[in-house]
Structures are given as structure tokens and as C-alpha cells.
Write a protein that holds these residues in place. Structure first.
Motif, PDB file in Angstrom:
ATOM      1  N   SER A 142      10.577   1.738  -1.350  1.00  0.00           N
ATOM      2  CA  SER A 142       9.721   1.948  -2.164  1.00  0.00           C
ATOM      3  C   SER A 142       9.699   3.107  -2.817  1.00  0.00           C
ATOM      4  O   SER A 142      10.161   3.972  -2.435  1.00  0.00           O
ATOM      5  CB  SER A 142       8.298   1.721  -1.625  1.00  0.00           C
ATOM      6  OG  SER A 142       7.798   2.804  -0.596  1.00  0.00           O
ATOM      7  N   THR A 156       6.955   5.810  -5.850  1.00  0.00           N
ATOM      8  CA  THR A 156       5.895   6.046  -6.530  1.00  0.00           C
ATOM      9  C   THR A 156       5.925   6.311  -7.957  1.00  0.00           C
ATOM     10  O   THR A 156       6.902   7.041  -8.280  1.00  0.00           O
ATOM     11  CB  THR A 156       4.810   6.730  -5.533  1.00  0.00           C
ATOM     12  OG1 THR A 156       5.763   8.060  -5.535  1.00  0.00           O
ATOM     13  CG2 THR A 156       4.661   6.602  -4.462  1.00  0.00           C
ATOM     14  N   GLU A 194       2.395   2.620  -6.136  1.00  0.00           N
ATOM     15  CA  GLU A 194       3.659   2.415  -4.976  1.00  0.00           C
ATOM     16  C   GLU A 194       4.276   1.031  -5.464  1.00  0.00           C
ATOM     17  O   GLU A 194       3.477   0.114  -5.695  1.00  0.00           O
ATOM     18  CB  GLU A 194       3.138   2.536  -3.889  1.00  0.00           C
ATOM     19  CG  GLU A 194       4.455   2.401  -2.872  1.00  0.00           C
ATOM     20  CD  GLU A 194       3.927   2.541  -1.305  1.00  0.00           C
ATOM     21  OE1 GLU A 194       4.809   2.043  -0.562  1.00  0.00           O
ATOM     22  OE2 GLU A 194       2.690   2.329  -1.025  1.00  0.00           O
ATOM     23  N   THR A 206      -4.567   0.961  -1.854  1.00  0.00           N
ATOM     24  CA  THR A 206      -4.281   2.031  -0.885  1.00  0.00           C
ATOM     25  C   THR A 206      -5.416   3.332  -1.096  1.00  0.00           C
ATOM     26  O   THR A 206      -6.193   3.147  -2.228  1.00  0.00           O
ATOM     27  CB  THR A 206      -3.089   2.450  -1.292  1.00  0.00           C
ATOM     28  OG1 THR A 206      -2.836   3.224  -2.384  1.00  0.00           O
ATOM     29  CG2 THR A 206      -1.845   1.336  -0.939  1.00  0.00           C
ATOM     30  N   ARG A 241      -0.875  -0.849  -4.552  1.00  0.00           N
ATOM     31  CA  ARG A 241       0.560  -0.927  -4.018  1.00  0.00           C
ATOM     32  C   ARG A 241       1.035  -2.339  -4.853  1.00  0.00           C
ATOM     33  O   ARG A 241       0.318  -3.199  -4.830  1.00  0.00           O
ATOM     34  CB  ARG A 241       0.750  -1.433  -2.699  1.00  0.00           C
ATOM     35  CG  ARG A 241       2.061  -1.736  -2.250  1.00  0.00           C
ATOM     36  CD  ARG A 241       2.075  -1.747  -0.582  1.00  0.00           C
ATOM     37  NE  ARG A 241       2.051  -0.440  -0.112  1.00  0.00           N
ATOM     38  CZ  ARG A 241       1.204  -0.001   0.746  1.00  0.00           C
ATOM     39  NH1 ARG A 241       0.278  -0.735   1.231  1.00  0.00           N
ATOM     40  NH2 ARG A 241       1.022   1.305   1.320  1.00  0.00           N
TER      41      ARG A 241
END
Length: 638
Positions: free
Chosen positions: A44, A46, A74, A170, A175
């Protein structure tokens, strides 16, 4: 629900239909268009997104408001994720398969393709796109569909990239999953020709039917979304985003009309009362010893309680404007946009641990009388201040009537505030993708689903109900593949077969619609079955290697272990077709075991023994053959 005179109210509505296309690859890269389980993500990253100015130096107000909420985004990436999806590489050329599909759709709506299609960037800073914008291309204009209440014009047809899929909120922000980002999406916008809720539903159904007629659109939850634009003469244009179920459209329109009617009446009442919105104030001291859990939690953690007096608003903040939604709910929606959990207001207090004495002290602190209302927010200081400012601003617009805005559809047919309506400043040219010149000359016009129903009845002798189920069902393309004369059904699904005869249409239709539906109701994991599984099962029946009665058991076995082939699963389950001698042997055994019943009842014993015979054969024999042999054996002994 009140049914209004929509003509008298001046109802005007339009639709925007967004449908994912079932292409092999995404719109601007070669990544697959299959959705993934977030658990399969391999990494992942961001991003933080901010609005940019248009070529004229303008900032889109919707994007500007979105950016006021500081959030981290994210993105879940997979083994199939490429640099284009991550916005680390320029987009590739427009996907040709997607372009051809939208040109088919344009034909079905009598639309005129543009001479040259230019890709545009549309600013989106809610995190749903890694780049901060969505790419969109105008393909065709000036179409029309018919409804029972008159024609509805089709303004434009756009080819767009789908947004990333929201996985969860989150602590830092949101996300997203990148599996959906970039799937080709067609957007169809109607003119504001719709004048009743029922016509809105009918127009959406017609467009949905035309889209499915191509056989090239994705099916299932989330693959199609409807946006509805609604206004009444004394109200304002409101765009309602994300109507997931087509069946909800008429209720969405009805509820929005009711909401606007109520807001207009509230504005008239506020004008008559000479209402006004006072200054925002900090009233934390009023609630220092409160028993309200929400307020005490904010105060004890160093937060604040902010308030705004709403002069002349008493009784109106708590007025219902839609089912289970009040004017205060509208205020709360705006507060939530800035991180607050919601608001309290004096139309609902004392309650929630707030005492009457605290309400009196609150009114005194902000200078509110019995004819006034007060709204408060309890949260971290920065959040409380921003949220109460938003409430005050929304209260100001309540005095003017209905604000133009974008709203989100709720599951119950109501809506909630999302953001201001976007303006022209959000669009600007995409310089990384060259323009294309759409050529509809070689694009065939698809057969309408309504025409398919008639053809299935005439050509395949299907009943009207079954023909309609197949034509409108998700397996329609597979049905056409497996029943087509001269086309190998296994070849059509990626396998191979020596046979070139099509599968019996009635067998294919009942299996794909009735049998799979029954298995799904019995909690069989039908979603594990591939088109290859279904095709090969039908081919086994057609070739005489599996009786009709064995189809449910074989499909169940394949659903439990989808890595096996149909032939392997049939052999493991003992579902191969039995020859006549084996069937007769099993029938004779059942008859002899029930000899006394046969002698006593004769042919009346047939029904009970038929079930016993089929059970003994465990799907190995065709029911017609079992029936024939059982009758013969009973007659010998009767």
C-alpha cells in the motif's frame, strides 16, 4: 407519503447513469478489470490530495470544500497494479474495446458521435483517484429514448475511468483499493425532460435494458450507479449521487420533492418571523458539570462546546422534511463534514443527558429567547469551531429556501448532504492522451433484450417467462454461446470440444436460470462456478454422458471444489450416465423389494416407487428412461 401534483410544483428531473463496461483491460492501461479481495493486496501507499486551478485560474468550489477536511488516503495495490494506476506513469491510449462498446450504446440511443473525442480531466479530491482527477471523454450527443409519458432526450454519452473502491474509514482518512480504479465506465446523461417519479424510474429501466442489450457491461452490485438531478419551481437543482438500486429511483425523486417542498415552507415561515442567525459562541462553561456523555467526553478531553443562536427558528429545526430526517439533520450533515459526530439543538433538548437547567443557561448565554433555537457542537476545539460555522452557514441558506448542492443517496430512499454542486472550473484538458476519431461505421447495432425475448420464444420454443429470465439474466451471453448452431460451446468458453452442435436451449435455459437459482437458495457457492464449468456440464448432458437429473449434483460438486473439471467431478461423484441394462436392474430391485405394494396397488404405486428408483440411481439416469422402465416392470406384476 404525500403524492404531490408534480406538474403544479414544476418538477424537473434528469438522470446520469454510470455503468461499468465488461472489457478485458482498463481504460488507460493493460491491467485486468477483475475485482480483488483486499486481503490479496501485496502493498500500500499513501497520498494527500489538494485542488488545482483551472486553465482560467479558477478553483472549483466543491473541490475546495472537500480539501478543507485534511485526510490521508491509503491505496491497496496488487500484483496486477501498474504505474498508471499509481499515477507514476502517464496514461496509455484510450482502450479500443471500450470505445467500440460505447459506440454501440450510442447507436441504441440514436446518438451522434463527435468528430473527435478529447480526454478531459475532472478534479476529484475525495481520494477516489490517485491523480486527484478523473479522466472523461465525450463520445456522442443528442439522443433520445421513449417512455410512456413522452420522450426523454439524451444529452451526452461519456467514456470515463471508474474510481477506486472505498474499503474503509481509517483514523487518518480513507483506505481505497486500486482493483476498480480505471475500469471503463460509460456515463449517460439525460436532458431535464422527466416530470414525474414514475417516468424517472421508467427512463432508468429503459436505459438499463439498452445497456444490457450489448452483452458487454458488467453485472452485479456496484457495477451500475444512478445519479438523479431534481428540482421544483420554487426550489433548486439538487444532484443526488450513488443510487445503487434502480428500483429506488422513484422513491428518491418523491422524497426529494417532499424535502424541497418542506424547505420552501420553512423559508416562508422564517421570513414571516424575521428570523436571523446570530454569532457563533463558545459555551463550554455551561456544560462543565454536565451528565451528557457526549458533551462531557469532549469537555474532559480538552475540547469545546460551540453554539449558534438561531433567532426565530424555534420548532423548525426539529421539523421533519423527509422520512426520519429533520432540518436539524441537514445542519448535522454539514457539521459531520468537518469531523463532528453531529449536533444537539434546543428543539430536541432537554435529552441525551442535557438537563432543562442547562438548556435555560445555554439560551441565556447566547441571548436566545423562547421563540429562538440554539444549535451546539461538542468536539475537539478546532473541529467544534469549524463544525458550528458550517451549521451557521446552512442555517443562513435555510432562510433562503433550497440550496443547490450535491447529496448522497441513503438506503432508505432519503438523501444526505455531500458537497456544493461542482462548476465548470473542475474540467480541463488531459494533455497525456491523444484525441481519437470515433468511427461507428463498423460497429454493429446490438439486438435489444426485448427482441431477444421474442426470438427465444420463436426460435428456441422457450416459454415467455423463461425467455425473459434468460434475456435479462447475467448468463445471457453464455446462453447464446452454448446454444448457437455450428459453434463449439466449449470453444466459446475457452476450452475445446470435438462437437460443433449447440446445447439444447431448454436445458441451457433451465440450468442457467432455474437450477442455479435453486442451488443459490440452498447455500451452494454458485459464485465459484465459472463459465467453463457451466458449459462443460451442459456438454456432458448433450453428449449423453450425464442425465438431466445429475446436473444439480454435479454443479454442487464443482462449486465445492472448482479446481476439478466437470468430467473429473462427475466420475468422482459417480454421476456418469447408466446404460439401459443398469437402469433396468436398479428398477427391478426396487419393484421386487416393494412386491406386495405393487400387487396390491398396481400402477397406483408408480409415484412412490419412481422417487425410490431415482434415489437408488443417484442422478445416473434420465427420468424419462426410469419412468418408462418402471411402468413396464409394474405392468408385468400387476
Amino acid at each position: 407519503m404525500t403524492e404531490y401534483d408534480y406538474e403544479d410544483l414544476g418538477l424537473v428531473a434528469g438522470l446520469e447513469i454510470h455503468q461499468q463496461l465488461d472489457t478485458a483491460t482498463k481504460l488507460f492501461c493493460q491491467c485486468p478489470t477483475e475485482l480483488r479481495d483486499p486481503e490479496e493486496a501485496t502493498r500500500s501507499f499513501t497520498r494527500y490530495l489538494h485542488p488545482t486551478r483551472s486553465e482560467l485560474g479558477e478553483l472549483d468550489q466543491a473541490a475546495l470544500e472537500e480539501s478543507k477536511v485534511e485526510r490521508e488516503f491509503e491505496y491497496l495495490a496488487y500484483d496486477s497494479t501498474c504505474l498508471v494506476e499509481e499515477d507514476d506513469e502517464p496514461p496509455h491510449e484510450l482502450d479500443e474495446e471500450a470505445l467500440e462498446t460505447v459506440l454501440e450504446i450510442a447507436q441504441l440511443m440514436d446518438m451522434s458521435p463527435v468528430d473527435q473525442a478529447h480526454v478531459m480531466r475532472k478534479i476529484v479530491v475525495d481520494g477516489s483517484n490517485t491523480s486527484g482527477f478523473q479522466r472523461s471523454t465525450l463520445i456522442a450527443t443528442d439522443g433520445e429514448i421513449e417512455t410512456s409519458e413522452g420522450a426523454v432526450g439524451i444529452e451526452d454519452l461519456m467514456l470515463e475511468e471508474e474510481s477506486a473502491q472505498r474499503v474503509e474509514e481509517t483514523d487518518a482518512g480513507v483506505r481505497y483499493s486500486l482493483d476498480r480504479l480505471g475500469i471503463p465506465l460509460v456515463e449517460i446523461g439525460t436532458r431535464p425532460d422527466i416530470s414525474t417519479p414514475d417516468q424517472a424510474l421508467e427512463a432508468a429501466e429503459r436505459i438499463g435494458m439498452l445497456l444490457r442489450s450489448t452483452g458487454k457491461v458488467k453485472r452485479g452490485l456496484g457495477t451500475i450507479r444512478q445519479d438523479v438531478n431534481v428540482s421544483i419551481e420554487e426550489g433548486a437543482r439538487v444532484e443526488i449521487k450513488g443510487v445503487q438500486s434502480l428500483d429506488d429511483i422513484d422513491d428518491i425523486v418523491r422524497n426529494e420533492v417532499a424535502r424541497q417542498v418542506e424547505l420552501v415552507e420553512i423559508a416562508d415561515e422564517l421570513t414571516g418571523r424575521e428570523a436571523s442567525v446570530g454569532d457563533v459562541q463558545d459555551v463550554t462553561e455551561v456544560f462543565e458539570d454536565t451528565d451528557s456523555g457526549v458533551i462531557a467526553g469532549a469537555v474532559n478531553s480538552g475540547g469545546a462546546v460551540t453554539a449558534v443562536p438561531l433567532f426565530g427558528f424555534d420548532g423548525l429545526v426539529g421539523r421533519e422534511i423527509a422520512p426520519d430526517r429533520r432540518l436539524g439533520t441537514e445542519f448535522s450533515d454539514h457539521a459531520k463534514r468537518h469531523g463532528a459526530g453531529g449536533i444537539f439543538h434546543t428543539d430536541e433538548l432537554p435529552a441525551y443527558g442535557v438537563t432543562e437547567d442547562e438548556v435555560d443557561a445555554l439560551r441565556e448565554a447566547v441571548g436566545a429567547g423562547p421563540e429562538d433555537a440554539v444549535a451546539i457542537v461538542a468536539a475537539d476545539t478546532d473541529v467544534a469551531e469549524a463544525a458550528i460555522d458550517a451549521v451557521a452557514a446552512r442555517a443562513e441558506t435555510a432562510m433562503a429556501g433550497v440550496p443547490e448542492e450535491t447529496r448522497g443517496a441513503n438506503d432508505d430512499g432519503t438523501t444526505r448532504y455531500l458537497r456544493p454542486l461542482p462548476g465548470a472550473a473542475r474540467m480541463y484538458p488531459e494533455t497525456d492522451v491523444p484525441p481519437v476519431e470515433p468511427d461507428p461505421s463498423d460497429v454493429p447495432e446490438p439486438e435489444l433484450l426485448t427482441e431477444k425475448v421474442e426470438r427465444y420464444q420463436a426460435e428456441y420454443d422457450l416459454g415467455e417467462g423463461l425467455a425473459e429470465q434468460v434475456a435479462y439474466g447475467e448468463y445471457m451471453p453464455l446462453f447464446e454461446d452454448v446454444v448457437a448452431d455450428g459453434i463449439s460451446a466449449s470453444d466459446a468458453s475457452g476450452g475445446s470440444s470435438d462437437s460443433s452442435d449447440g446445447v439444447d436451449p431448454t436445458l441451457a435455459a433451465t440450468t442457467l436460470e432455474s437450477t442455479l437459482t435453486e442451488l443459490r437458495r440452498d447455500d451452494v457457492a454458485v459464485e465459484n462456478l465459472t463459465e467453463r464449468h457451466l458449459t462443460d456440464v451442459l456438454r456432458l448432458v448433450e453428449d449423453g454422458d450425464l442425465p438431466n437429473e445429475g446436473v444439480p449434483d454435479l454443479l454442487t460438486a464443482l462449486a465445492e471444489d472448482p479446481d476439478r473439471t466437470a468430467e473429473e467431478a462427475a466420475e468422482d461423484a459417480g454421476l456418469g450416465g447408466a446404460d439401459e441394462a443398469e437402469v433396468r436392474e436398479a428398477v427391478v430391485e426396487v419393484v421386487e423389494r416393494n412386491e406386495a405394494q405393487v400387487e396390491d396397488e398396481g400402477m397406483q404405486a408408480f409415484s412412490g416407487l419412481m422417487g425410490e428408483c431415482m434415489g437408488a440411481l443417484r442422478g445416473k439416469a434420465d427420468g424419462d428412461l426410469v419412468s418408462q422402465l418402471l411402468r413396464e416392470e409394474i405392468q408385468k406384476r400387476a
